[in-house]
Design a protein around this motif. Structure first.
Motif, mmCIF file in Angstrom:
data_model
loop_
_atom_site.group_PDB
_atom_site.id
_atom_site.type_symbol
_atom_site.label_atom_id
_atom_site.label_comp_id
_atom_site.label_asym_id
_atom_site.label_seq_id
_atom_site.Cartn_x
_atom_site.Cartn_y
_atom_site.Cartn_z
ATOM 1 N N ALA A 49 8.542 3.098 -7.838
ATOM 2 C CA ALA A 49 9.100 3.020 -6.562
ATOM 3 C C ALA A 49 10.235 1.836 -6.109
ATOM 4 N N ILE A 50 11.476 2.128 -5.828
ATOM 5 C CA ILE A 50 12.500 0.934 -5.659
ATOM 6 C C ILE A 50 13.011 1.179 -4.225
ATOM 7 N N GLN A 51 13.837 0.162 -4.095
ATOM 8 C CA GLN A 51 14.869 -0.274 -3.027
ATOM 9 C C GLN A 51 13.864 -0.037 -1.794
ATOM 10 N N ALA A 52 12.832 -0.879 -1.833
ATOM 11 C CA ALA A 52 11.906 -1.011 -0.731
ATOM 12 C C ALA A 52 10.873 -0.018 -0.151
ATOM 13 N N GLY A 53 10.955 1.191 -1.350
ATOM 14 C CA GLY A 53 9.984 2.184 -1.062
ATOM 15 C C GLY A 53 11.156 3.445 -0.482
ATOM 16 N N ARG A 54 12.281 3.248 -0.364
ATOM 17 C CA ARG A 54 13.099 4.119 0.019
ATOM 18 C C ARG A 54 13.590 5.314 -1.094
ATOM 19 N N GLU A 55 13.371 4.882 -2.484
ATOM 20 C CA GLU A 55 13.459 5.699 -3.644
ATOM 21 C C GLU A 55 12.302 5.904 -4.644
ATOM 22 N N ILE A 56 12.031 6.967 -4.958
ATOM 23 C CA ILE A 56 11.011 7.009 -6.056
ATOM 24 C C ILE A 56 11.897 7.649 -7.416
ATOM 25 N N ARG A 57 11.577 6.742 -8.435
ATOM 26 C CA ARG A 57 12.172 7.464 -9.783
ATOM 27 C C ARG A 57 11.133 7.965 -10.678
ATOM 28 N N VAL A 58 11.025 9.086 -10.879
ATOM 29 C CA VAL A 58 9.872 9.874 -11.649
ATOM 30 C C VAL A 58 10.435 10.227 -13.180
ATOM 31 N N MET A 59 9.972 9.654 -13.990
ATOM 32 C CA MET A 59 10.125 9.856 -15.528
ATOM 33 C C MET A 59 9.100 11.024 -15.843
ATOM 34 N N VAL A 60 9.705 12.010 -16.473
ATOM 35 C CA VAL A 60 8.873 13.169 -16.949
ATOM 36 C C VAL A 60 8.859 13.197 -18.420
ATOM 37 N N VAL A 61 7.974 13.875 -18.810
ATOM 38 C CA VAL A 61 7.657 14.317 -20.510
ATOM 39 C C VAL A 61 8.719 15.358 -20.855
ATOM 40 N N PRO A 62 9.635 15.138 -21.766
ATOM 41 C CA PRO A 62 10.773 16.178 -22.001
ATOM 42 C C PRO A 62 9.933 17.091 -22.493
ATOM 43 N N GLU A 63 9.003 17.383 -23.385
ATOM 44 C CA GLU A 63 8.094 18.538 -23.762
ATOM 45 C C GLU A 63 7.691 19.142 -22.878
ATOM 46 N N LYS B 185 14.342 9.317 -1.172
ATOM 47 C CA LYS B 185 14.727 9.847 -2.343
ATOM 48 C C LYS B 185 13.996 10.042 -3.567
ATOM 49 N N VAL B 186 13.991 11.455 -3.764
ATOM 50 C CA VAL B 186 13.045 11.686 -5.225
ATOM 51 C C VAL B 186 13.980 11.946 -6.150
ATOM 52 N N ASN B 187 13.958 10.920 -7.257
ATOM 53 C CA ASN B 187 14.929 11.031 -8.412
ATOM 54 C C ASN B 187 14.209 11.446 -9.598
ATOM 55 N N VAL B 188 14.094 12.573 -10.126
ATOM 56 C CA VAL B 188 13.509 13.005 -11.236
ATOM 57 C C VAL B 188 14.443 13.073 -12.340
ATOM 58 N N ILE B 189 13.800 12.334 -13.733
ATOM 59 C CA ILE B 189 14.859 11.941 -14.675
ATOM 60 C C ILE B 189 14.031 12.464 -15.893
ATOM 61 N N ASN C 40 0.845 -1.306 -0.114
ATOM 62 C CA ASN C 40 0.138 -0.119 0.069
ATOM 63 C C ASN C 40 0.728 1.226 -0.093
ATOM 64 N N ARG C 41 1.960 1.218 0.818
ATOM 65 C CA ARG C 41 2.867 2.425 0.963
ATOM 66 C C ARG C 41 3.538 2.441 -0.369
ATOM 67 N N LEU C 42 3.844 1.525 -1.157
ATOM 68 C CA LEU C 42 4.454 1.777 -2.362
ATOM 69 C C LEU C 42 3.386 2.331 -3.562
ATOM 70 N N LYS C 43 2.253 1.762 -3.362
ATOM 71 C CA LYS C 43 1.196 2.232 -4.353
ATOM 72 C C LYS C 43 0.802 3.797 -4.173
ATOM 73 N N GLN C 44 0.792 4.037 -2.741
ATOM 74 C CA GLN C 44 0.408 5.568 -2.278
ATOM 75 C C GLN C 44 1.673 6.488 -2.920
ATOM 76 N N LEU C 45 2.907 5.904 -2.799
ATOM 77 C CA LEU C 45 4.255 6.809 -3.247
ATOM 78 C C LEU C 45 3.897 6.930 -4.830
ATOM 79 N N GLU C 46 3.562 5.963 -5.441
ATOM 80 C CA GLU C 46 3.626 6.083 -7.234
ATOM 81 C C GLU C 46 2.400 6.956 -7.269
ATOM 82 N N ASP C 47 1.337 6.771 -6.756
ATOM 83 C CA ASP C 47 0.070 7.578 -6.983
ATOM 84 C C ASP C 47 0.141 9.064 -6.677
ATOM 85 N N ILE C 48 1.154 9.309 -5.708
ATOM 86 C CA ILE C 48 1.364 10.634 -5.289
ATOM 87 C C ILE C 48 2.162 11.467 -6.492
#
Length: 521
Positions: free
Chosen positions: A464-478, A507-511, A444-452
């Motif tokens: 959400a990776i590393q047991a929920g200790r990092e969230i990698r966010v892929m953005v639209v370049p345009e 950790k919030v990692n925006v890519i 549930n915590r991983l799902k909430q993290l990705e939903d946010i």
């Protein structure tokens, strides 16, 4: 009788008369028919003449009507053309009037511009005169100020000194602000270095505990002996220890289940002794349980002494030593309380050493910070209140009391030792695997993290990776540029802090990735 010749002659005469009669009749019929035909032809000719006369009359009438319609259409067309010509003439006259008015306006504007130009030229001449007068006045005032400054040199010096002093104060304030910000950055960096160094140096076991114990049996026949006749043995053991014995299809094993680890340990020791002894009946069970209780009490004391020795803290009251040993059988979120306290003590000592503080006091406070958990199931109150009361009862130092009371932020820390205990407690609890979570809570915590993160504009997908200790966010370049990525990461972190509860940090990692594809043909 008439003669045959007469008869023949009579017949011939009759035939001749018949032929004559038929011929006359035919002739008469033909003449009548011819007469009828002539009558019909006469009537047909008369009708033809009538039809011809009617057609001529109708043609004349149609000709007149067509002529009248043509005249009417021509008149109508002429009227429309006249009306359109009048409208066009009116529009042309309107445009002519508009052009004339514009020409008049342009003429007036040109005249106004010429007048304004003349006025500006006049004003420019006046400004030149004013400038000359101002320059003369400035020169006079300068001469007067030079005279005044020569007469009041002390006031001039005070004015100059005051001006310089104000400028120096301003520059000093800016310098102090810059130094404070730089000091904060260096302090944060050093604090991170201290924490990382302490974590790397401290390698304490932090595997989560469970609420069951498994006792191995020599064979499955022992299950029947443990149960006893009509279940009297198992009932006696459960009553004496307060532990549930689960005997199922598990081969050569009995499961002991209880939320009280001390009782579970007593039951385990007693059952193992009974299995080794082989004599299992109610009286023997009571005897073995009493022995197991004494053995566990000795084990608790030894565990407390071993913990104090491991940390290197001496002079702790014997009752606090027993309570420390009792924490060996206490868990918090699946984490063993004694092992957690030992780890906090080691981390506190390392942090205190890095900061130049008293290492022994830091270790003592870290070892005793959760001492209230040893009695919180037997006494009313939170483990913080109980721990402070116990430490005060057994004459611990005020700095230790404040560290115990402030390690969850309930009160303000009064020393750096208390702040170190807070940090060490958070580090120990946040280690991966230190605390047990249910699979449902974790997912549930991983799902909430990705939903946010997916709720933000410009986010393509998140993981959400590393047991929920990092969230990698892929953005639209345009939709998100490089400068907006920093703001997006900050907003995501703020929303996670507001909406989620989690140990440690995330950790919030925006890519942002741009790809260009082409094919060689």
């Amino acid at each position: 009788m008439p003669s045959p010749e007469f008869v023949v002659a009579f017949v011939i005469v009759a035939l001749i008369l018949l032929v004559i009669t038929a011929f006359v009749s035919w002739k008469l019929a033909i003449s009548n028919r011819i007469k009828n035909y002539e009558d019909k032809v006469g009537s047909a000719e008369e009708k033809a003449r009538e039809i011809k006369d009617a057609a001529i009359k109708e043609a004349v009438t149609l000709k007149k009507e067509a002529k009248i319609e043509a005249q009417e259409a021509a008149l109508k067309t002429k009227n429309e053309v006249d009306r359109e010509v009048k409208e066009r003439r009116a529009e042309v006259q309107k445009y002519e009037k508009r052009v004339l008015s514009k020409e008049e306006n342009l003429d007036r504007k040109l005249e106004a511009l010429e007048e304004r130009e003349l006025k500006l030229n006049a004003k420019e001449k006046e400004l030149d005169k004013v400038k000359e007068q101002a320059q003369e006045m400035f020169n006079k005032q300068l001469q007067e100020l030079e005279k005044i400054s020569g007469l009041t040199s002390e006031e001039a010096k005070e004015y100059l000194l005051k001006t310089v002093e104000d400028e120096v104060k301003h520059e000093t304030a800016l310098l102090i602000k810059e130094m404070e910000s730089r000091a904060k950055e260096e302090a944060d960096k050093k604090a991170k270095d201290y924490v990382v160094t302490a974590i790397q140096k401290c390698a304490v076991d932090h595997v989560s505990e469970t609420t069951i114990s498994v006792v191995q049996l020599p064979n499955d026949e022992m299950k029947g002996r443990i149960i006893g006749r009509e279940g009297r043995n198992i009932r006696t053991l459960e009553t004496m220890t307060g532990v549930d014995l689960i005997i199922d299809d598990t081969p050569e094993a009995v499961i002991l289940s209880s939320f009280d680890p001390v009782r579970r340990e007593v039951a385990r020791v007693a059952l193992e002794k009974l299995i080794v002894d082989g004599r299992i009946h109610p009286a023997r069970i009571e005897e073995m349980v009493e022995k197991a209780q004494k053995e566990v009490e000795n084990m608790i004391k030894e565990e407390g002494e071993a913990a104090a020795l491991d940390v290197g803290v001496h002079g702790i009251h014997p009752e606090l030593i027993k309570l420390l040993g009792k924490m060996r059988f206490r868990t918090s979120y699946g984490q063993n309380a004694l092992k957690h306290s030992i780890e906090v003590a080691h981390l506190s000592g390392l942090l205190a050493g890095e900061m130049g503080l008293d290492v022994r006091v830091a270790k003592r406070a870290g070892l005793l910070h959760d001492i209230g958990k040893a009695v919180d199931r037997e006494m009313e109150g939170s483990h913080i209140e109980l721990g402070v009361n116990l430490c005060r009862k057994y004459k611990e130092a005020p700095i230790v009391l404040n560290a115990v009371e402030a390690h969850h932020g309930d009160v303000e820390p009064e020393s750096l030792i208390a702040c170190i205990i807070q940090a060490a407690d958070a580090i120990s609890a946040a280690r991966p695997g230190a605390r047990r979570e249910t699979l449902e809570t974790y997912t549930n915590r991983l799902k909430q993290l990705e939903d946010i993160t997916n709720g933000f504009k410009g986010v393509d997908k998140s993981f959400a990776i590393q047991a929920g200790r990092e969230i990698r966010v892929m953005v639209v370049p345009e939709q998100v540029n490089d400068s907006e990525m920093v703001l997006l990461a900050r907003n995501i972190s703020k929303q996670i802090e507001e909406e989620l509860e989690y140990p440690g940090q995330i950790k919030v990692n925006v890519i942002r990735e741009s790809r260009v594809t082409d094919y060689a043909k």
